[in-house]
Design a protein around this motif. Structure first.
Motif, PDB file in Angstrom:
ATOM      1  N   VAL A  58     -31.639  37.106  17.431  1.00 22.66           N
ATOM      2  CA  VAL A  58     -30.353  37.527  17.694  1.00 22.66           C
ATOM      3  C   VAL A  58     -29.231  37.459  16.565  1.00 22.66           C
ATOM      4  CG1 VAL A  58     -28.413  36.537  18.989  1.00 22.66           C
ATOM      5  CG2 VAL A  58     -30.655  36.113  20.034  1.00 22.66           C
ATOM      6  N   LYS A  59     -28.611  38.507  16.405  1.00 22.47           N
ATOM      7  CA  LYS A  59     -27.718  38.617  15.203  1.00 22.47           C
ATOM      8  C   LYS A  59     -26.680  37.887  15.171  1.00 22.47           C
ATOM      9  CE  LYS A  59     -28.988  43.714  14.967  1.00 22.47           C
ATOM     10  NZ  LYS A  59     -28.689  44.881  14.881  1.00 22.47           N
ATOM     11  N   GLY A  60     -26.273  37.458  13.858  1.00 19.73           N
ATOM     12  CA  GLY A  60     -25.029  36.583  13.964  1.00 19.73           C
ATOM     13  C   GLY A  60     -23.681  37.019  14.565  1.00 19.73           C
ATOM     14  N   ALA A  61     -23.466  38.350  14.918  1.00 17.66           N
ATOM     15  CA  ALA A  61     -22.106  38.667  15.569  1.00 17.66           C
ATOM     16  C   ALA A  61     -22.445  38.294  17.053  1.00 17.66           C
ATOM     17  CB  ALA A  61     -22.053  40.193  15.384  1.00 17.66           C
ATOM     18  N   ASP A  62     -23.772  38.711  17.400  1.00 14.65           N
ATOM     19  CA  ASP A  62     -23.915  37.948  19.023  1.00 14.65           C
ATOM     20  C   ASP A  62     -23.792  36.717  19.304  1.00 14.65           C
ATOM     21  OD1 ASP A  62     -24.657  40.740  19.736  1.00 14.65           O
ATOM     22  OD2 ASP A  62     -26.570  40.726  18.875  1.00 14.65           O
ATOM     23  N   ILE A  63     -24.182  35.954  18.100  1.00 18.48           N
ATOM     24  CA  ILE A  63     -24.019  34.483  18.503  1.00 18.48           C
ATOM     25  C   ILE A  63     -22.446  33.979  18.362  1.00 18.48           C
ATOM     26  CG2 ILE A  63     -24.423  32.230  17.162  1.00 18.48           C
ATOM     27  CD1 ILE A  63     -27.120  33.345  16.154  1.00 18.48           C
ATOM     28  N   ALA A  64     -21.537  34.577  17.547  1.00 20.08           N
ATOM     29  CA  ALA A  64     -20.475  34.330  17.576  1.00 20.08           C
ATOM     30  C   ALA A  64     -19.607  35.035  18.929  1.00 20.08           C
ATOM     31  CB  ALA A  64     -19.676  35.194  16.365  1.00 20.08           C
ATOM     32  N   ALA A  82     -14.821  40.759  24.293  1.00 22.49           N
ATOM     33  CA  ALA A  82     -15.674  41.817  24.075  1.00 22.49           C
ATOM     34  C   ALA A  82     -15.835  42.021  22.370  1.00 22.49           C
ATOM     35  CB  ALA A  82     -14.972  43.269  24.426  1.00 22.49           C
ATOM     36  N   MET A  83     -16.768  42.833  21.896  1.00 24.46           N
ATOM     37  CA  MET A  83     -17.070  42.810  20.531  1.00 24.46           C
ATOM     38  C   MET A  83     -17.209  44.628  20.353  1.00 24.46           C
ATOM     39  SD  MET A  83     -20.301  41.223  18.509  1.00 24.46           S
ATOM     40  CE  MET A  83     -21.486  41.917  19.324  1.00 24.46           C
ATOM     41  N   GLN A  84     -16.768  44.909  19.036  1.00 24.81           N
ATOM     42  CA  GLN A  84     -16.852  46.071  18.374  1.00 24.81           C
ATOM     43  C   GLN A  84     -16.696  46.101  16.698  1.00 24.81           C
ATOM     44  OE1 GLN A  84     -12.782  46.886  20.391  1.00 24.81           O
ATOM     45  NE2 GLN A  84     -12.077  47.674  18.390  1.00 24.81           N
ATOM     46  N   THR A  91     -17.134  42.483  11.828  1.00 22.45           N
ATOM     47  CA  THR A  91     -17.345  42.700  13.481  1.00 22.45           C
ATOM     48  C   THR A  91     -16.029  42.225  14.102  1.00 22.45           C
ATOM     49  OG1 THR A  91     -19.622  42.606  13.324  1.00 22.45           O
ATOM     50  CG2 THR A  91     -18.612  42.141  15.254  1.00 22.45           C
ATOM     51  N   LEU A  92     -15.496  42.837  14.996  1.00 19.98           N
ATOM     52  CA  LEU A  92     -14.225  42.525  15.602  1.00 19.98           C
ATOM     53  C   LEU A  92     -14.343  41.843  17.071  1.00 19.98           C
ATOM     54  CD1 LEU A  92     -11.147  42.002  15.897  1.00 19.98           C
ATOM     55  CD2 LEU A  92     -10.851  44.387  16.613  1.00 19.98           C
ATOM     56  N   ILE A  93     -14.096  40.775  17.261  1.00 16.41           N
ATOM     57  CA  ILE A  93     -14.226  40.107  18.657  1.00 16.41           C
ATOM     58  C   ILE A  93     -12.823  39.991  19.316  1.00 16.41           C
ATOM     59  CG2 ILE A  93     -14.782  38.072  20.000  1.00 16.41           C
ATOM     60  CD1 ILE A  93     -17.269  37.468  18.184  1.00 16.41           C
ATOM     61  N   THR A  94     -12.759  40.591  20.423  1.00 18.07           N
ATOM     62  CA  THR A  94     -11.419  40.387  21.049  1.00 18.07           C
ATOM     63  C   THR A  94     -11.404  39.981  22.187  1.00 18.07           C
ATOM     64  OG1 THR A  94     -11.785  42.629  22.310  1.00 18.07           O
ATOM     65  CG2 THR A  94     -10.501  42.952  20.198  1.00 18.07           C
ATOM     66  N   VAL A  95     -10.253  39.178  22.646  1.00 16.98           N
ATOM     67  CA  VAL A  95     -10.230  38.385  23.922  1.00 16.98           C
ATOM     68  C   VAL A  95      -8.760  38.773  24.519  1.00 16.98           C
ATOM     69  CG1 VAL A  95      -9.888  35.898  24.602  1.00 16.98           C
ATOM     70  CG2 VAL A  95     -11.239  36.459  22.440  1.00 16.98           C
ATOM     71  N   ASP A  96      -8.735  39.098  25.694  1.00 14.41           N
ATOM     72  CA  ASP A  96      -7.685  39.481  26.343  1.00 14.41           C
ATOM     73  C   ASP A  96      -7.561  38.899  27.949  1.00 14.41           C
ATOM     74  OD1 ASP A  96      -6.402  41.772  24.541  1.00 14.41           O
ATOM     75  OD2 ASP A  96      -8.576  42.103  24.612  1.00 14.41           O
ATOM     76  N   GLY A  97      -6.524  38.832  28.286  1.00 20.49           N
ATOM     77  CA  GLY A  97      -6.250  38.504  29.745  1.00 20.49           C
ATOM     78  C   GLY A  97      -5.159  37.250  29.908  1.00 20.49           C
ATOM     79  N   SER A 137     -14.180  38.922  12.565  1.00 26.34           N
ATOM     80  CA  SER A 137     -12.619  38.732  13.062  1.00 26.34           C
ATOM     81  C   SER A 137     -12.314  38.629  14.377  1.00 26.34           C
ATOM     82  CB  SER A 137     -12.040  40.044  12.494  1.00 26.34           C
ATOM     83  OG  SER A 137     -11.972  40.122  11.049  1.00 26.34           O
ATOM     84  N   VAL A 138     -11.550  37.736  14.775  1.00 26.68           N
ATOM     85  CA  VAL A 138     -10.954  37.485  16.027  1.00 26.68           C
ATOM     86  C   VAL A 138      -9.849  37.706  16.334  1.00 26.68           C
ATOM     87  CG1 VAL A 138     -11.177  35.664  17.989  1.00 26.68           C
ATOM     88  CG2 VAL A 138     -12.834  35.673  16.113  1.00 26.68           C
ATOM     89  N   ASP A 139      -9.429  38.393  17.384  1.00 28.91           N
ATOM     90  CA  ASP A 139      -8.093  38.850  17.778  1.00 28.91           C
ATOM     91  C   ASP A 139      -7.861  38.622  19.224  1.00 28.91           C
ATOM     92  OD1 ASP A 139      -5.618  39.822  17.344  1.00 28.91           O
ATOM     93  OD2 ASP A 139      -6.084  41.920  17.410  1.00 28.91           O
ATOM     94  N   VAL A 140      -6.672  37.916  19.615  1.00 28.10           N
ATOM     95  CA  VAL A 140      -6.044  37.626  20.894  1.00 28.10           C
ATOM     96  C   VAL A 140      -4.889  38.350  21.371  1.00 28.10           C
ATOM     97  CG1 VAL A 140      -5.559  35.794  22.312  1.00 28.10           C
ATOM     98  CG2 VAL A 140      -7.289  35.247  20.753  1.00 28.10           C
ATOM     99  N   GLU A 141      -5.322  39.333  22.354  1.00 30.63           N
ATOM    100  CA  GLU A 141      -4.147  39.897  22.931  1.00 30.63           C
ATOM    101  C   GLU A 141      -3.348  40.893  21.917  1.00 30.63           C
ATOM    102  OE1 GLU A 141      -2.449  39.688  26.662  1.00 30.63           O
ATOM    103  OE2 GLU A 141      -4.770  39.841  26.546  1.00 30.63           O
ATOM    104  N   GLY A 142      -4.251  41.336  20.959  1.00 33.40           N
ATOM    105  CA  GLY A 142      -3.634  42.253  19.827  1.00 33.40           C
ATOM    106  C   GLY A 142      -2.702  41.362  18.973  1.00 33.40           C
TER     107      GLY A 142
END
Length: 216
Positions: A58-64, A82-84, A91-97, A137-142
């Protein structure tokens, strides 16, 4: 961290395809070991399935990503994680909702802590594994883009104030990322410069008159 499964199918190739689907990654990223080739038999007699062992590191980004998903789940929040690929070799992980704002905090303090923990999880050393360093990098709701625009506006307004009043102005404490945005924006403003003073969490940007820039 490694995921290991054993898959049986009529052929080795079918077993590999099933393993990739179950692990949710491309077959090229999996290490396969053929345990049994499988036999066709004669008229169905003596036939046996192929058996393949599939191991995926498992890659580091997947663990994050899984770390943040679990955190969101434990908080009982109905959010999309989600991840992109990011913009700066990260690697950017986004959280929305609805309710995602809880993960931002005052001026992004909670978000910064979440990002710090995600990077720790991604790059934790595991004995016997070679894992490449990954920046997450982690971002929430832009929030990041909105905060950056707010800081750039602040930098321009403060520069105007310094030029009009001919006095230095000290801004509120900021993290390194936010201070870099202020410094970057002011670089293009004639007659004004910036510097950072203070230590650790109390480090601030000071904006002051700089006649030397007007001569450049």
């Amino acid at each position: 961290m490694k995921k290991e499964i054993i898959i049986t199918a009529k052929t080795v190739e079918e077993a590999k395809v099933k393993a990739a689907a179950e692990l949710g990654v491309a077959a090229e990223e999996i290490e396969f070991t053929v345990l049994e080739e499988g036999k066709r038999g004669f008229l169905g007699i003596g036939a046996s399935d192929a058996k393949v062992q599939a191991v995926y590191t498992v890659k580091g980004a997947d663990i994050a990503l899984e770390f943040i998903r679990k955190l969101v789940s434990d908080m009982e929040l109905d959010l999309t994680v989600a991840m992109q690929p990011g913009k700066n070799d990260d690697t950017l992980i986004t959280v929305d909702g609805e309710g995602a704002g809880l993960l931002i905090g005052h001026h992004g303090e909670t978000l910064d802590s979440l990002q710090y923990l995600a990077n720790l999880a991604a790059n934790k050393k595991v004995k016997g594994e070679k894992r490449e360093y990954v920046k997450v990098s982690v971002d929430v709701e832009g929030y990041r883009a909105k905060r950056e625009e707010t800081l750039r506006n602040l930098a321009r307004r403060t520069a105007t104030k310094v030029l009009q009043r001919k006095k230095s102005v000290m801004l509120e404490p900021m993290n390194p990322y936010e201070r870099r945005i202020i410094h970057s924006e002011v670089q293009g403003i004639e007659g004004v410069s910036t510097n950072s003073i203070g230590s650790e969490n109390n480090r601030r940007v000071v904006m002051f008159l700089d006649d030397s820039k007007a001569d450049e």
